[in-house]
Design a protein around this motif. Structure first.
Motif, PDB file in Angstrom:
ATOM      1  N   LYS A  10       1.163  -1.003  -0.233  1.00 48.19           N
ATOM      2  CA  LYS A  10      -0.119  -0.026  -0.239  1.00 48.19           C
ATOM      3  C   LYS A  10       0.460   1.644   0.540  1.00 48.19           C
ATOM      4  O   LYS A  10       0.619   1.604  -0.661  1.00 48.19           O
ATOM      5  N   LYS A 179      -0.768   0.371 -11.167  1.00 51.28           N
ATOM      6  CA  LYS A 179      -2.236  -1.123 -11.932  1.00 51.28           C
ATOM      7  C   LYS A 179      -1.738  -2.395 -11.353  1.00 51.28           C
ATOM      8  O   LYS A 179      -2.501  -3.051 -10.889  1.00 51.28           O
ATOM      9  N   SER A 182      -1.854  -2.656  -7.884  1.00 49.55           N
ATOM     10  CA  SER A 182      -3.391  -2.287  -7.077  1.00 49.55           C
ATOM     11  C   SER A 182      -3.951  -3.556  -8.008  1.00 49.55           C
ATOM     12  O   SER A 182      -4.848  -4.511  -6.975  1.00 49.55           O
ATOM     13  N   ASP A 183      -3.719  -4.092  -9.094  1.00 47.80           N
ATOM     14  CA  ASP A 183      -4.397  -5.286  -9.065  1.00 47.80           C
ATOM     15  C   ASP A 183      -3.392  -6.331  -8.070  1.00 47.80           C
ATOM     16  O   ASP A 183      -4.206  -7.221  -7.583  1.00 47.80           O
ATOM     17  N   GLU A 186      -5.646  -6.200  -5.178  1.00 47.30           N
ATOM     18  CA  GLU A 186      -6.757  -6.901  -4.715  1.00 47.30           C
ATOM     19  C   GLU A 186      -6.659  -8.574  -4.426  1.00 47.30           C
ATOM     20  O   GLU A 186      -7.395  -9.388  -4.214  1.00 47.30           O
ATOM     21  N   GLU A 187      -6.156  -8.417  -5.096  1.00 53.46           N
ATOM     22  CA  GLU A 187      -5.896 -10.540  -5.394  1.00 53.46           C
ATOM     23  C   GLU A 187      -5.672 -10.949  -4.184  1.00 53.46           C
ATOM     24  O   GLU A 187      -5.975 -11.877  -3.143  1.00 53.46           O
ATOM     25  N   ASP A 189      -6.011  -9.516  -1.398  1.00 49.47           N
ATOM     26  CA  ASP A 189      -7.284  -9.420  -0.596  1.00 49.47           C
ATOM     27  C   ASP A 189      -8.464 -10.210  -0.411  1.00 49.47           C
ATOM     28  O   ASP A 189      -8.496 -10.445   0.216  1.00 49.47           O
ATOM     29  N   ARG A 190      -8.280 -10.997  -1.713  1.00 55.76           N
ATOM     30  CA  ARG A 190      -9.280 -11.608  -1.813  1.00 55.76           C
ATOM     31  C   ARG A 190      -8.925 -13.135  -1.468  1.00 55.76           C
ATOM     32  O   ARG A 190      -9.617 -14.325  -1.262  1.00 55.76           O
TER      33      ARG A 190
END
Length: 207
Positions: A10, A179, A182-183, A186-187, A189-190
């Motif tokens: 982050k 990007k 960020s991707d 997100e991955e 976090d999933r």
């Protein structure tokens, strides 16, 4: 693009987004600077073209008058030697978007002072003297304008190069990095969400 040295955190995402924002702002400033410099240069080019035409016309008139004076008076070396050397030239500078442009000042009156004896000259020589005086003033102005045009052209080229580097290299690279991070986050976090769901399901079965 190589992603081996990109760490998806982050902190790095915030840093990359900040750099991207600054790069976009830098590009806008470079683009604005380039446009202002181009407008300034184009205006000076128009003035230079007009001045060259005026100088050509006055030069032609001056040489025609001098030729007539030489025919009627003979060689006018002694008259020419009475004219003092020009020492009234000075240069200052002004800044346009950080570009230092010269301003040439020639301390001479619009109407020249006649240094020679009128009895030894005639109307043709006087006309040649006045015309060459005007040419001197216009040449000083033309030298200023042409030097400004050259400096502006160099500055525009540098600005264009920097703008191109920001637009085509730096900004796309930062966009890709932002990007990618960020991707990746997100991955992550999933995956974390899925892991928690599995743990919760296992816990519920035990209960």
């Amino acid at each position: 693009m190589d992603t081996s040295n990109i760490f998806p955190t982050k902190g790095n995402l915030l840093s990359t987004k900040k750099s991207l924002s600054l790069a976009r702002m830098g590009y806008e400033l470079m683009d604005r600077k380039r446009n202002i410099l181009i407008r300034e240069m184009m205006g000076l080019i128009d003035k230079a073209n007009s001045l060259r035409e005026s100088i050509d016309d006055i030069f032609q008139k001056a040489y025609q008058s001098l030729q007539r004076a030489n025919i009627t008076l003979g060689q006018s070396d002694s008259l020419a030697e009475t004219v003092p050397i020009e020492e009234g030239l000075s240069i200052t500078y002004r800044s346009v978007m950080g570009v230092e442009l010269p301003a040439i000042h020639l301390k001479c009156a619009d109407q020249p002072q006649m240094w020679y004896d009128f009895g030894s000259s005639n109307a043709a020589f006087d006309q040649a003297f006045v015309s060459f005086h005007e040419v001197k003033r216009l040449c000083a102005t033309l030298a200023e304008i042409e030097n400004c045009v050259y400096r502006l052209a160099v500055a525009i080229k540098k600005t264009q190069s920097r703008a191109n580097a920001l637009e085509n290299i730096i900004i796309p690279r930062l966009e890709f990095t932002a990007k990618f991070i960020s991707d990746a986050l997100e991955e992550k976090d999933r995956e974390e969400f899925s892991r928690l769901k599995v743990i919760k399901r296992v816990k519920n079965k035990k209960d």
